[in-house]
Motif scaffolding. Structure first.
Motif, short mmCIF file in Angstrom:
data_model
loop_
_atom_site.label_atom_id
_atom_site.label_comp_id
_atom_site.label_asym_id
_atom_site.label_seq_id
_atom_site.Cartn_x
_atom_site.Cartn_y
_atom_site.Cartn_z
N SER A 1 -26.75 -69.35 -36.88
CA SER A 1 -26.41 -70.54 -36.10
C SER A 1 -26.18 -71.73 -37.02
O SER A 1 -26.72 -71.78 -38.13
CB SER A 1 -27.53 -70.87 -35.11
N ASP A 2 -25.38 -72.65 -36.53
CA ASP A 2 -25.18 -73.92 -37.22
C ASP A 2 -24.59 -74.91 -36.22
O ASP A 2 -23.60 -74.60 -35.54
CB ASP A 2 -24.22 -73.76 -38.41
N PRO A 3 -25.20 -76.10 -36.09
CA PRO A 3 -24.69 -77.07 -35.12
C PRO A 3 -23.38 -77.74 -35.54
O PRO A 3 -22.70 -78.36 -34.71
CB PRO A 3 -25.82 -78.11 -35.04
N GLU A 4 -23.01 -77.61 -36.81
CA GLU A 4 -21.76 -78.22 -37.28
C GLU A 4 -20.61 -77.25 -37.05
O GLU A 4 -20.66 -76.09 -37.46
CB GLU A 4 -21.89 -78.55 -38.77
N ALA A 5 -19.58 -77.71 -36.35
CA ALA A 5 -18.52 -76.82 -35.87
C ALA A 5 -17.82 -76.06 -37.00
O ALA A 5 -17.54 -74.87 -36.87
CB ALA A 5 -17.50 -77.62 -35.06
N GLY A 6 -17.55 -76.74 -38.08
CA GLY A 6 -16.86 -76.09 -39.19
C GLY A 6 -17.68 -74.96 -39.79
O GLY A 6 -17.14 -73.90 -40.13
N ARG A 7 -18.97 -75.19 -39.89
CA ARG A 7 -19.84 -74.14 -40.46
C ARG A 7 -20.02 -73.00 -39.47
O ARG A 7 -20.16 -71.84 -39.88
CB ARG A 7 -21.17 -74.75 -40.89
N ILE B 1 -23.65 -65.69 -32.78
CA ILE B 1 -23.41 -66.90 -33.58
C ILE B 1 -23.47 -68.11 -32.66
O ILE B 1 -22.61 -68.30 -31.79
CB ILE B 1 -22.04 -66.82 -34.28
N ALA B 2 -24.49 -68.93 -32.84
CA ALA B 2 -24.74 -70.06 -31.96
C ALA B 2 -24.52 -71.39 -32.68
O ALA B 2 -24.40 -71.45 -33.91
CB ALA B 2 -26.16 -69.99 -31.41
N PRO C 1 -14.88 -75.66 -28.82
CA PRO C 1 -13.95 -74.53 -28.82
C PRO C 1 -12.74 -74.72 -29.74
O PRO C 1 -12.29 -73.75 -30.38
CB PRO C 1 -13.52 -74.41 -27.35
N GLU C 2 -12.21 -75.91 -29.81
CA GLU C 2 -11.01 -76.12 -30.62
C GLU C 2 -11.29 -75.81 -32.09
O GLU C 2 -10.44 -75.24 -32.79
CB GLU C 2 -10.53 -77.58 -30.47
N ALA C 3 -12.48 -76.17 -32.57
CA ALA C 3 -12.84 -75.95 -33.97
C ALA C 3 -13.03 -74.47 -34.30
O ALA C 3 -12.96 -74.08 -35.46
CB ALA C 3 -14.11 -76.72 -34.31
N LEU C 4 -13.26 -73.64 -33.28
CA LEU C 4 -13.53 -72.22 -33.50
C LEU C 4 -12.31 -71.34 -33.24
O LEU C 4 -12.36 -70.13 -33.47
CB LEU C 4 -14.69 -71.76 -32.60
N LYS C 5 -11.24 -71.95 -32.80
CA LYS C 5 -10.06 -71.20 -32.37
C LYS C 5 -9.52 -70.28 -33.48
O LYS C 5 -9.27 -69.10 -33.26
CB LYS C 5 -8.96 -72.16 -31.92
N GLY C 6 -9.36 -70.81 -34.69
CA GLY C 6 -8.79 -70.03 -35.78
C GLY C 6 -9.66 -68.85 -36.17
O GLY C 6 -9.18 -67.73 -36.37
N ALA C 7 -10.98 -69.10 -36.25
CA ALA C 7 -11.90 -68.05 -36.64
C ALA C 7 -11.94 -66.94 -35.60
O ALA C 7 -11.98 -65.75 -35.92
CB ALA C 7 -13.30 -68.62 -36.86
N LEU C 8 -11.91 -67.31 -34.33
CA LEU C 8 -11.96 -66.30 -33.27
C LEU C 8 -10.65 -65.52 -33.18
O LEU C 8 -10.66 -64.34 -32.80
CB LEU C 8 -12.29 -66.96 -31.93
N LYS C 9 -9.54 -66.14 -33.55
CA LYS C 9 -8.28 -65.39 -33.59
C LYS C 9 -8.35 -64.30 -34.66
O LYS C 9 -7.86 -63.18 -34.46
CB LYS C 9 -7.10 -66.32 -33.88
N LYS C 10 -8.99 -64.61 -35.78
CA LYS C 10 -9.17 -63.59 -36.82
C LYS C 10 -9.99 -62.42 -36.30
O LYS C 10 -9.70 -61.26 -36.58
CB LYS C 10 -9.85 -64.21 -38.05
N ALA C 11 -11.03 -62.74 -35.52
CA ALA C 11 -11.85 -61.67 -34.95
C ALA C 11 -11.04 -60.82 -33.98
O ALA C 11 -11.09 -59.58 -34.02
CB ALA C 11 -13.06 -62.29 -34.24
N ALA D 1 -17.70 -71.98 -37.51
CA ALA D 1 -16.46 -71.22 -37.68
C ALA D 1 -16.55 -70.31 -38.91
O ALA D 1 -16.10 -69.16 -38.89
CB ALA D 1 -15.27 -72.16 -37.81
N GLN D 2 -17.16 -70.81 -39.99
CA GLN D 2 -17.34 -70.00 -41.19
C GLN D 2 -18.22 -68.79 -40.92
O GLN D 2 -17.98 -67.69 -41.45
CB GLN D 2 -17.93 -70.85 -42.31
N LEU D 3 -19.24 -68.98 -40.10
CA LEU D 3 -20.13 -67.86 -39.74
C LEU D 3 -19.36 -66.78 -38.98
O LEU D 3 -19.60 -65.58 -39.17
CB LEU D 3 -21.31 -68.36 -38.91
N ILE D 4 -18.43 -67.20 -38.13
CA ILE D 4 -17.61 -66.23 -37.42
C ILE D 4 -16.75 -65.44 -38.41
O ILE D 4 -16.65 -64.21 -38.34
CB ILE D 4 -16.71 -66.94 -36.38
N GLU D 5 -16.15 -66.14 -39.35
CA GLU D 5 -15.30 -65.47 -40.34
C GLU D 5 -16.12 -64.51 -41.20
O GLU D 5 -15.64 -63.43 -41.56
CB GLU D 5 -14.61 -66.53 -41.20
#
Length: 330
Positions: free
Chosen positions: A85-91, A53-54, A114-124, A93-97
């Motif tokens: 992939s998506d250059p927008e941080a929120g999207r 996921i880029a 990284p800050e925007a992806l923190k929650g999604a990566l914690k779920k992983a 994060a959605q791809l990670i979820e």
């Protein structure tokens, strides 16, 4: 001291992937006695699913090279690769979820924000999914649950560029950042500025090359003392060449990253040099490391980042690199 560190990074970048390839390549070395992998054959380990996921923007050839490396590793390792992939941080994060919901066996992710992806990566991590990071976010990688990171140390890369420019007598660089807030790009320019204090930062909209060209042209017209302008990606740098011409500026052009056209521009002297972070290796290594982790609990890197750069490409070695760029792997 910085120059020594850069050379050490280049050595690590050369040696570590070579070791990995010699041990795991489908075309070289003696087949393992266990019969899990044979020379020239796909691994016979159980098929697994890995999400890569880029934050890649559309049309950037750098990410085509990353994807080629990832796909080659997936083909060798009997991996179903889910590339998004998506250059927008929120999207992103959605791809990670979404990957977590798909119960993938591993996630390789870029950490430009990284800050925007923190929650999604914690779920992983909570779901027991192993994570590696690549390309961007080395400093945040371990904190966000990745067991290793594959990429260039961006601060070190920027310092290598700054040192080279200072040695060439440049005093007023313009460092062009195409995505404000991207930690890797900010670190590159900070590294340049650390070595050449007269460096100015110019923010542009990297999603609109017409805007990039006009913004850079205006800057060069207004800043007559600018003696070099630095692009942080091949498409940006190629656009900056047009800006220099349109502005009637005497500024030289330097770059980070690489594609076939930029390699040619370095070879013919239109661009002073570029700093390659070897994106093919980033994609390949990220996927292969997750497979190795699933296969045997291995954690490549021993808790440290695995450097794939920086490697400076100038007229002395551009022709050789161009051969590989024409194959789509540099």
């Amino acid at each position: 001291m910085a120059n020594f560190s850069w050379r050490k990074a280049a050595l690590v970048a050369a040696v570590v992937p070579m070791m990995a390839l010699s041990a795991c390549s489908s075309t070289g070395g003696k087949p393992a006695d266990t019969g899990n992998v044979g020379g020239g054959q796909v691994a016979t380990t159980d098929r697994i699913k890995i999400a890569l996921i880029a934050h890649a923007p559309a049309g950037d050839t750098f990410w085509d090279t990353v994807r080629k490396g990832a796909e080659e590793a997936a083909a060798k390792d009997n991996v179903e690769l889910l590339y998004t992939s998506d250059p927008e941080a929120g999207r992103q994060a959605q791809l990670i979820e979404q990957a977590v919901d798909q119960k993938v066996d591993g996630i390789a992710v870029t950490l430009a924000t990284p800050e925007a992806l923190k929650g999604a990566l914690k779920k992983a991590a909570d779901a027991g999914i192993p994570i590696v990071s690549f390309n961007a976010g080395e400093s945040a990688s371990a904190q966000l649950g990745a067991f290793t990171h594959f990429g260039s140390n961006e601060q070190l890369a920027g310092q290598a560029v700054g040192t080279r420019l200072a040695e060439g007598g440049f005093k007023h660089p313009v460092c062009v950042i195409q995505a404000q807030g991207h930690v890797g790009l900010e670190a590159r320019c900070a590294g340049v500025k650390a070595k050449v204090p007269g460096t100015e930062i110019l923010y542009v909209n990297g999603a609109d090359m017409t805007s990039v060209e006009s913004t850079a042209t205006a800057k060069l017209q207004a800043s007559k003392d600018a003696d070099v302008i630095i692009g942080l990606g091949a498409p940006i740098t190629l656009t900056l060449l047009k800006s220099v011409s349109t502005a009637g500026s005497t500024a030289k052009v330097a770059s980070f990253d690489l594609n076939k056209e930029l390699a040619q521009k370095v070879s013919d002297g239109s661009v002073l040099f570029t700093v390659d972070q070897q994106p093919w290796l980033q994609g390949y290594s990220a996927v292969d490391a997750l497979w190795q982790n699933k296969r045997g609990g291995f954690k490549i890197g021993g808790g440290q980042s695995v450097l794939t750069g920086p490697a400076i490409i100038d007229q002395s070695n551009a022709a050789e690199v161009l051969k590989f760029a024409e194959q789509g792997i540099r």
